[in-house]
Design a protein around this motif. Structure first.
Motif, mmCIF file in Angstrom:
data_model
loop_
_atom_site.group_PDB
_atom_site.id
_atom_site.type_symbol
_atom_site.label_atom_id
_atom_site.label_comp_id
_atom_site.label_asym_id
_atom_site.label_seq_id
_atom_site.Cartn_x
_atom_site.Cartn_y
_atom_site.Cartn_z
ATOM 1 N N GLU A 61 0.843 -1.188 0.000
ATOM 2 C CA GLU A 61 0.000 0.000 0.000
ATOM 3 C C GLU A 61 0.884 1.246 0.000
ATOM 4 O O GLU A 61 1.705 1.445 0.893
ATOM 5 C CB GLU A 61 -0.903 0.015 1.231
ATOM 6 N N THR A 62 0.717 2.068 -1.032
ATOM 7 C CA THR A 62 1.549 3.255 -1.166
ATOM 8 C C THR A 62 1.183 4.279 -0.092
ATOM 9 O O THR A 62 0.005 4.471 0.208
ATOM 10 C CB THR A 62 1.352 3.884 -2.562
ATOM 11 N N PRO A 63 2.168 4.953 0.494
ATOM 12 C CA PRO A 63 1.862 5.976 1.497
ATOM 13 C C PRO A 63 0.960 7.070 0.925
ATOM 14 O O PRO A 63 0.940 7.307 -0.286
ATOM 15 C CB PRO A 63 3.246 6.540 1.850
ATOM 16 N N ALA A 64 0.248 7.739 1.799
ATOM 17 C CA ALA A 64 -0.611 8.833 1.372
ATOM 18 C C ALA A 64 0.225 9.930 0.726
ATOM 19 O O ALA A 64 1.419 10.088 1.023
ATOM 20 C CB ALA A 64 -1.374 9.393 2.567
ATOM 21 N N ALA A 65 -0.392 10.693 -0.162
ATOM 22 C CA ALA A 65 0.295 11.809 -0.795
ATOM 23 C C ALA A 65 0.906 12.717 0.272
ATOM 24 O O ALA A 65 0.289 12.991 1.302
ATOM 25 C CB ALA A 65 -0.694 12.598 -1.652
ATOM 26 N N SER A 66 2.129 13.168 0.017
ATOM 27 C CA SER A 66 2.791 14.053 0.963
ATOM 28 C C SER A 66 3.514 15.162 0.209
ATOM 29 O O SER A 66 4.272 14.898 -0.729
ATOM 30 C CB SER A 66 3.790 13.288 1.833
ATOM 31 N N TRP A 67 3.277 16.389 0.638
ATOM 32 C CA TRP A 67 3.962 17.548 0.083
ATOM 33 C C TRP A 67 5.121 17.962 0.995
ATOM 34 O O TRP A 67 5.730 19.003 0.770
ATOM 35 C CB TRP A 67 2.983 18.700 -0.077
ATOM 36 N N ASN A 68 5.442 17.133 1.981
ATOM 37 C CA ASN A 68 6.493 17.471 2.925
ATOM 38 C C ASN A 68 7.122 16.193 3.484
ATOM 39 O O ASN A 68 7.099 15.941 4.687
ATOM 40 C CB ASN A 68 5.939 18.347 4.052
ATOM 41 N N VAL A 69 7.701 15.394 2.594
ATOM 42 C CA VAL A 69 8.348 14.157 3.015
ATOM 43 C C VAL A 69 9.627 14.493 3.780
ATOM 44 O O VAL A 69 10.445 15.293 3.323
ATOM 45 C CB VAL A 69 8.697 13.286 1.796
ATOM 46 N N ALA A 70 9.788 13.879 4.928
ATOM 47 C CA ALA A 70 10.945 14.132 5.788
ATOM 48 C C ALA A 70 11.683 12.826 6.049
ATOM 49 O O ALA A 70 11.127 11.734 5.857
ATOM 50 C CB ALA A 70 10.495 14.765 7.113
ATOM 51 N N PRO A 71 12.932 12.887 6.483
ATOM 52 C CA PRO A 71 13.692 11.672 6.782
ATOM 53 C C PRO A 71 12.940 10.728 7.721
ATOM 54 O O PRO A 71 12.285 11.164 8.663
ATOM 55 C CB PRO A 71 14.962 12.218 7.448
ATOM 56 N N THR A 72 13.039 9.447 7.431
ATOM 57 C CA THR A 72 12.423 8.301 8.108
ATOM 58 C C THR A 72 10.950 8.114 7.754
ATOM 59 O O THR A 72 10.334 7.141 8.195
ATOM 60 C CB THR A 72 12.579 8.326 9.655
ATOM 61 N N ASP A 73 10.373 9.001 6.935
ATOM 62 C CA ASP A 73 8.990 8.805 6.483
ATOM 63 C C ASP A 73 8.912 7.613 5.535
ATOM 64 O O ASP A 73 9.885 7.291 4.840
ATOM 65 C CB ASP A 73 8.478 10.041 5.744
ATOM 66 N N PRO A 74 7.740 6.968 5.437
ATOM 67 C CA PRO A 74 7.544 5.942 4.406
ATOM 68 C C PRO A 74 7.379 6.609 3.049
ATOM 69 O O PRO A 74 6.677 7.622 2.923
ATOM 70 C CB PRO A 74 6.258 5.236 4.848
ATOM 71 N N VAL A 75 8.039 6.066 2.029
ATOM 72 C CA VAL A 75 8.002 6.662 0.695
ATOM 73 C C VAL A 75 7.822 5.572 -0.356
ATOM 74 O O VAL A 75 8.260 4.431 -0.164
ATOM 75 C CB VAL A 75 9.298 7.450 0.393
ATOM 76 N N PRO A 76 7.188 5.902 -1.478
ATOM 77 C CA PRO A 76 7.090 4.924 -2.560
ATOM 78 C C PRO A 76 8.390 4.845 -3.342
ATOM 79 O O PRO A 76 9.119 5.838 -3.456
ATOM 80 C CB PRO A 76 5.959 5.486 -3.428
ATOM 81 N N LEU A 77 8.683 3.675 -3.866
ATOM 82 C CA LEU A 77 9.823 3.496 -4.762
ATOM 83 C C LEU A 77 9.499 2.414 -5.777
ATOM 84 O O LEU A 77 8.566 1.630 -5.602
ATOM 85 C CB LEU A 77 11.108 3.188 -3.990
ATOM 86 N N ILE A 78 10.282 2.399 -6.830
ATOM 87 C CA ILE A 78 10.147 1.383 -7.876
ATOM 88 C C ILE A 78 11.430 0.585 -7.900
ATOM 89 O O ILE A 78 12.530 1.150 -7.971
ATOM 90 C CB ILE A 78 9.875 2.024 -9.259
ATOM 91 N N ARG A 79 11.307 -0.742 -7.811
ATOM 92 C CA ARG A 79 12.491 -1.604 -7.821
ATOM 93 C C ARG A 79 12.169 -2.871 -8.598
ATOM 94 O O ARG A 79 11.011 -3.134 -8.952
ATOM 95 C CB ARG A 79 12.909 -1.966 -6.396
ATOM 96 N N MET A 80 13.200 -3.654 -8.864
ATOM 97 C CA MET A 80 13.007 -4.921 -9.541
ATOM 98 C C MET A 80 12.704 -6.005 -8.506
ATOM 99 O O MET A 80 13.246 -5.982 -7.394
ATOM 100 C CB MET A 80 14.253 -5.308 -10.337
ATOM 101 N N SER A 81 11.839 -6.957 -8.899
ATOM 102 C CA SER A 81 11.485 -8.054 -8.007
ATOM 103 C C SER A 81 11.488 -9.359 -8.777
ATOM 104 O O SER A 81 10.750 -9.505 -9.763
ATOM 105 C CB SER A 81 10.097 -7.814 -7.395
ATOM 106 N N GLU A 82 12.339 -10.303 -8.360
ATOM 107 C CA GLU A 82 12.344 -11.616 -9.003
ATOM 108 C C GLU A 82 11.022 -12.331 -8.770
ATOM 109 O O GLU A 82 10.514 -13.029 -9.657
ATOM 110 C CB GLU A 82 13.494 -12.455 -8.453
ATOM 111 N N ARG A 83 10.461 -12.141 -7.595
ATOM 112 C CA ARG A 83 9.200 -12.807 -7.270
ATOM 113 C C ARG A 83 8.089 -12.397 -8.219
ATOM 114 O O ARG A 83 7.243 -13.214 -8.595
ATOM 115 C CB ARG A 83 8.814 -12.477 -5.829
ATOM 116 N N HIS A 84 8.094 -11.122 -8.624
ATOM 117 C CA HIS A 84 7.044 -10.621 -9.511
ATOM 118 C C HIS A 84 7.523 -10.461 -10.942
ATOM 119 O O HIS A 84 6.821 -9.911 -11.784
ATOM 120 C CB HIS A 84 6.513 -9.298 -8.979
ATOM 121 N N ASP A 85 8.751 -10.926 -11.206
ATOM 122 C CA ASP A 85 9.292 -10.970 -12.555
ATOM 123 C C ASP A 85 9.247 -9.600 -13.242
ATOM 124 O O ASP A 85 8.792 -9.470 -14.379
ATOM 125 C CB ASP A 85 8.525 -12.005 -13.398
#
Length: 228
Positions: A25-49
């Motif tokens: 579940e992607t974190p809620a929209a944030s206009w003020n992301v700060a260190p240690t906050d949860p953030v979305p990212l895109i990465r490669m996953s072997e499990r999901h090919d």
């Protein structure tokens, strides 16, 4: 450095833009992301090919760290040293990611005053920061954003900026391996000119503040005439 940014796109939007499948579940929209906050990212996953949209704690925590608090000091990795850094080298080689952002903030001090600036594409498109990730103790996904020397007029705001990757370089970055010099190449001049430097209000300086009003332009522009 990049110590505060905005990321507001939904997991569906990110999935479409990056051709990725959402796996958390992607974190809620944030206009003020700060260190240690949860953030979305895109990465490669072997499990999901393929590519996935995932969520990480901002601030990479190396495997030897005693607790997650170590990540607060590791939100950025310098592109010039990331390949040799004991904390970052393994992730740079094998665990790269893209960190989507609407834009990022920096502050310029004049005397006792600090003016906040928001760097964002003129066309409101999404930026892809070069990132690296790791899994701390097999249970917490953490990440860092790579930075590079500021270019062009952005040097008037700060001497560092996020390493931004254009879409044609996403596959090579995510694949792992490759020549560091090419992978860490900064933006071209045309791409750089597409970034607006926008003066914004002081409210963004408080991490408790959030919302789209934070990125609204103010009348103050002490750098007018010096950018690009």
């Amino acid at each position: 450095m990049c110590g505060r940014y905005a990321t507001t796109k939904s997991e569906a939007d990110l999935g479409e833009l990056f051709d990725a499948v959402a796996v958390s579940e992607t974190p809620a929209a944030s206009w003020n992301v700060a260190p240690t906050d949860p953030v979305p990212l895109i990465r490669m996953s072997e499990r999901h090919d393929g590519r996935v949209v995932d969520t990480a704690r901002w601030g990479l925590v190396p495997p030897w760290a005693e607790d997650l608090r170590a990540g607060a000091r590791m939100i950025n990795a310098r592109s010039e040293t990331v390949a040799q850094s004991p904390a970052f080298a393994a992730s740079f080689q094998r665990r790269r990611c893209l960190v989507p952002a609407d834009g990022w903030y920096e502050w310029v001090r004049t005397g006792r005053q600090r003016q906040a600036y928001y760097m964002t594409p003129h066309d409101s498109s999404v930026l892809a920061f070069a990132g690296i990730w790791t899994m701390w103790r097999g249970e917490t996904l953490t990440c860092s954003v790579l930075t590079t020397a500021a270019l062009g007029g952005l040097k008037a705001v700060h001497d560092r900026m996020p390493l931004i990757l254009p879409a044609e370089r996403w596959p090579a970055w995510l694949a792992g391996g490759g020549e560091a010099e090419e992978l860490l190449r900064p933006l071209s001049e045309p791409d750089l000119a597409a970034i607006e430097v926008r003066p914004v209000g002081p409210e963004v300086g408080n991490v408790r503040n959030n919302g789209p009003a934070l990125v609204a332009a103010t009348g103050a522009d002490e750098l007018e005439g010096t950018l690009f």
